[in-house]
Design an enzyme around this catalytic site. Structure first.
Site, mmCIF file in Angstrom:
data_model
loop_
_atom_site.group_PDB
_atom_site.id
_atom_site.type_symbol
_atom_site.label_atom_id
_atom_site.label_comp_id
_atom_site.label_asym_id
_atom_site.label_seq_id
_atom_site.Cartn_x
_atom_site.Cartn_y
_atom_site.Cartn_z
ATOM 1 C CE1 TYR A 66 77.657 -62.159 -25.189
ATOM 2 C CE2 TYR A 66 76.849 -63.589 -23.448
ATOM 3 C CZ TYR A 66 76.622 -62.864 -24.595
ATOM 4 O OH TYR A 66 75.373 -62.838 -25.159
ATOM 5 C CD GLN B 225 70.964 -68.543 -32.431
ATOM 6 O OE1 GLN B 225 71.771 -68.049 -31.640
ATOM 7 N NE2 GLN B 225 70.189 -69.543 -32.100
HETATM 8 P P1 NAD Z 1 75.847 -64.212 -33.873
HETATM 9 O O1 NAD Z 1 77.264 -64.466 -33.514
HETATM 10 O O2 NAD Z 1 75.044 -65.302 -34.491
HETATM 11 O O3 NAD Z 1 75.748 -62.945 -34.845
HETATM 12 C C1 NAD Z 1 76.528 -61.785 -34.672
HETATM 13 C C2 NAD Z 1 76.698 -61.139 -36.034
HETATM 14 O O4 NAD Z 1 77.488 -59.961 -35.844
HETATM 15 C C3 NAD Z 1 77.446 -62.024 -37.032
HETATM 16 O O5 NAD Z 1 76.738 -62.106 -38.259
HETATM 17 C C4 NAD Z 1 78.793 -61.324 -37.217
HETATM 18 O O6 NAD Z 1 79.317 -61.432 -38.525
HETATM 19 C C5 NAD Z 1 78.410 -59.876 -36.906
HETATM 20 N N1 NAD Z 1 79.569 -59.097 -36.482
HETATM 21 C C6 NAD Z 1 80.599 -59.499 -35.693
HETATM 22 N N2 NAD Z 1 81.485 -58.506 -35.560
HETATM 23 C C7 NAD Z 1 81.011 -57.461 -36.252
HETATM 24 C C8 NAD Z 1 81.487 -56.150 -36.488
HETATM 25 N N3 NAD Z 1 82.657 -55.732 -35.996
HETATM 26 N N4 NAD Z 1 80.733 -55.315 -37.236
HETATM 27 C C9 NAD Z 1 79.553 -55.731 -37.781
HETATM 28 N N5 NAD Z 1 79.063 -56.975 -37.597
HETATM 29 C C10 NAD Z 1 79.792 -57.829 -36.853
HETATM 30 O O7 NAD Z 1 75.127 -63.677 -32.549
HETATM 31 P P2 NAD Z 1 73.575 -63.738 -32.166
HETATM 32 O O8 NAD Z 1 73.338 -65.021 -31.488
HETATM 33 O O9 NAD Z 1 72.761 -63.359 -33.313
HETATM 34 O O10 NAD Z 1 73.546 -62.615 -31.032
HETATM 35 C C11 NAD Z 1 73.270 -61.279 -31.317
HETATM 36 C C12 NAD Z 1 73.251 -60.495 -30.029
HETATM 37 O O11 NAD Z 1 72.326 -61.093 -29.114
HETATM 38 C C13 NAD Z 1 74.597 -60.440 -29.292
HETATM 39 O O12 NAD Z 1 74.730 -59.202 -28.664
HETATM 40 C C14 NAD Z 1 74.453 -61.515 -28.249
HETATM 41 O O13 NAD Z 1 75.243 -61.250 -27.145
HETATM 42 C C15 NAD Z 1 72.997 -61.401 -27.898
HETATM 43 N N6 NAD Z 1 72.473 -62.632 -27.298
HETATM 44 C C16 NAD Z 1 72.357 -63.780 -28.027
HETATM 45 C C17 NAD Z 1 71.873 -64.924 -27.417
HETATM 46 C C18 NAD Z 1 71.726 -66.221 -28.179
HETATM 47 O O14 NAD Z 1 71.393 -67.251 -27.579
HETATM 48 N N7 NAD Z 1 71.949 -66.245 -29.477
HETATM 49 C C19 NAD Z 1 71.513 -64.910 -26.077
HETATM 50 C C20 NAD Z 1 71.670 -63.721 -25.352
HETATM 51 C C21 NAD Z 1 72.132 -62.587 -25.983
HETATM 52 N N1 SER Z 2 73.275 -67.808 -25.559
HETATM 53 C C1 SER Z 2 74.335 -66.931 -25.188
HETATM 54 C C2 SER Z 2 75.614 -67.652 -24.997
HETATM 55 O O1 SER Z 2 75.565 -68.822 -24.725
HETATM 56 C C3 SER Z 2 73.971 -66.246 -23.898
HETATM 57 O O2 SER Z 2 74.056 -64.903 -24.092
HETATM 58 O O3 SER Z 2 76.639 -67.041 -25.092
#
Ligand code: NAD
Ligand code: SER
Length: 313
Positions: free
Chosen positions: A144, A16
């Site tokens: 998490y 995302q």
């Molecule tokens: P997501 O799940 O959409 O994307 C994660 C990506 O990592 C995926 O494309 C997946 O294929 C890849 N991945 C998984 N395992 C892997 C591995 N072993 N090696 C290489 N790639 C791998 O997550 P996101 O929403 O894009 O979040 C990214 C980061 O931001 C994470 O650390 C998440 O905790 C953090 N975060 C996201 C949010 C949110 O609302 N989306 C909020 C707070 C923090």
């Molecule tokens: N948006 C994320 C979740 O719901 C917070 O890190 O997991």
């Protein structure tokens, strides 16, 4: 202020955040300089060099860093809150070992800068839930959240002991129209738009009055780029910075959507994610980010809803 020739690696770029971050960094550094890595190829980023990578494979990661002469890594690969609870041991392994693999590359001076996101999930049921400050009680109750809290402490430790230039933000729930969310508790606030446009109704897995901090993806990407491009001496917090975002409930976002789609209806059927949401803050303070690197958010609830509906229609 920054070297446009720096080569950047985004790990987890198919997710995302990764897709939108890669697009914005490519505007600053050019697509050739932004290498995108993930478990599977990424259709949305055809112009960036792609590397298939499991971040748990330290040797493969090192080979990619050497091959492309990478200077900065953005580490996004992780299991999020909901999928993490379903696979706790693997969530811990991926979220922690992936981070160590990257921090060690910086400690050994193969790369110069690291970005790693934390989350509002570092807070827990004993944290004050309204206007949660930067420094407060933190007893996360999800795997998490525990991994993010531990990650923050390790980032700070690598900075203090090994002078690793690592920077981090505690993102609220992120809402964007370019990519689908990947297994979080805040995902409802993205799905609701798709369902509102397609079916004019949505069944929400959180209750009507569950307030959570959220943020438009554009603001989150801008915050990420701004903290990574701020002078090192301005980054006073090497754990992770609070970002406030906008706080709203499913009922409030549904009312805002109804201003554009009057027939939109929402119903509620809570699942296991309710307990996770109930353990997180309802609203956050981000005074340190404002003070240290001049952070300021653009989207409020009404402009966020309008932007999502216009772009998804
Ligand atoms: P997501 O799940 O959409 O994307 C994660 C990506 O990592 C995926 O494309 C997946 O294929 C890849 N991945 C998984 N395992 C892997 C591995 N072993 N090696 C290489 N790639 C791998 O997550 P996101 O929403 O894009 O979040 C990214 C980061 O931001 C994470 O650390 C998440 O905790 C953090 N975060 C996201 C949010 C949110 O609302 N989306 C909020 C707070 C923090
Ligand atoms: N948006 C994320 C979740 O719901 C917070 O890190 O997991």
């Amino acid at each position: 202020m920054y070297n446009k020739e720096d080569k950047i690696l985004i790990i987890g770029s198919g997710g995302q955040i990764g897709i939108e971050l890669a697009q914005e960094l490519s505007l600053l550094y050019s697509s050739e300089n932004v290498v995108v890595a993930d478990l599977k190829p990424i259709i949305a980023l055809p112009n960036n060099p792609f590397e298939q990578l499991d971040v748990l494979n330290k040797d493969a990661l090192f080979a990619i860093v050497k091959k492309h002469n990478i200077k900065q890594i953005y580490l996004l690969a992780a299991l999020l809150s909901a999928t993490g609870e379903q696979n706790p041991m693997f969530a811990w392994k991926l979220n922690m070992e992936g981070l160590f693999n990257v921090l060690d590359l910086a400690k050994e001076k193969h790369i110069t800068k690291v970005y790693w996101p934390s989350s509002i999930a570092v807070f827990g049921p004993t944290t004050p839930r309204i206007n949660t400050p930067q420094f407060t009680v933190m007893e996360p109750s999800t795997v998490y959240g525990i991994s993010k809290q531990a990650g923050e402490r390790w980032c700070e430790w690598y900075f203090r002991k090994h002078n690793v230039d690592v920077r981090s933000l505690r993102y609220p729930g992120l809402i964007g129209w370019k990519s689908a969310p990947g297994g979080g508790t805040t995902d409802y606030a993205v799905h609701i738009f798709h369902e509102a446009i397609k079916n004019k109704k949505y069944e929400c897995f959180l209750s009507a009055n569950t307030a959570l901090p959220m943020m438009h993806m554009e603001d989150a990407i801008r915050a990420t780029i701004e903290i990574m491009h701020s002078p090192a001496e301005n980054i006073k917090i090497r754990g992770s910075y609070n970002l406030a975002g906008i706080s709203f409930t499913p009922d409030q976002i549904a009312s805002e959507i109804r201003k554009h789609i009057p027939e939109f209806g929402i119903s509620y059927k809570r699942d296991f994610r309710q307990e996770i949401a109930d353990s997180w803050p309802q609203s956050i303070l981000d005074d340190e980010a404002k003070k240290d690197w001049n952070w300021s958010m653009k989207y409020d609830l009404s402009s966020l809803v309008e932007n999502m509906l216009v772009n998804l229609a």
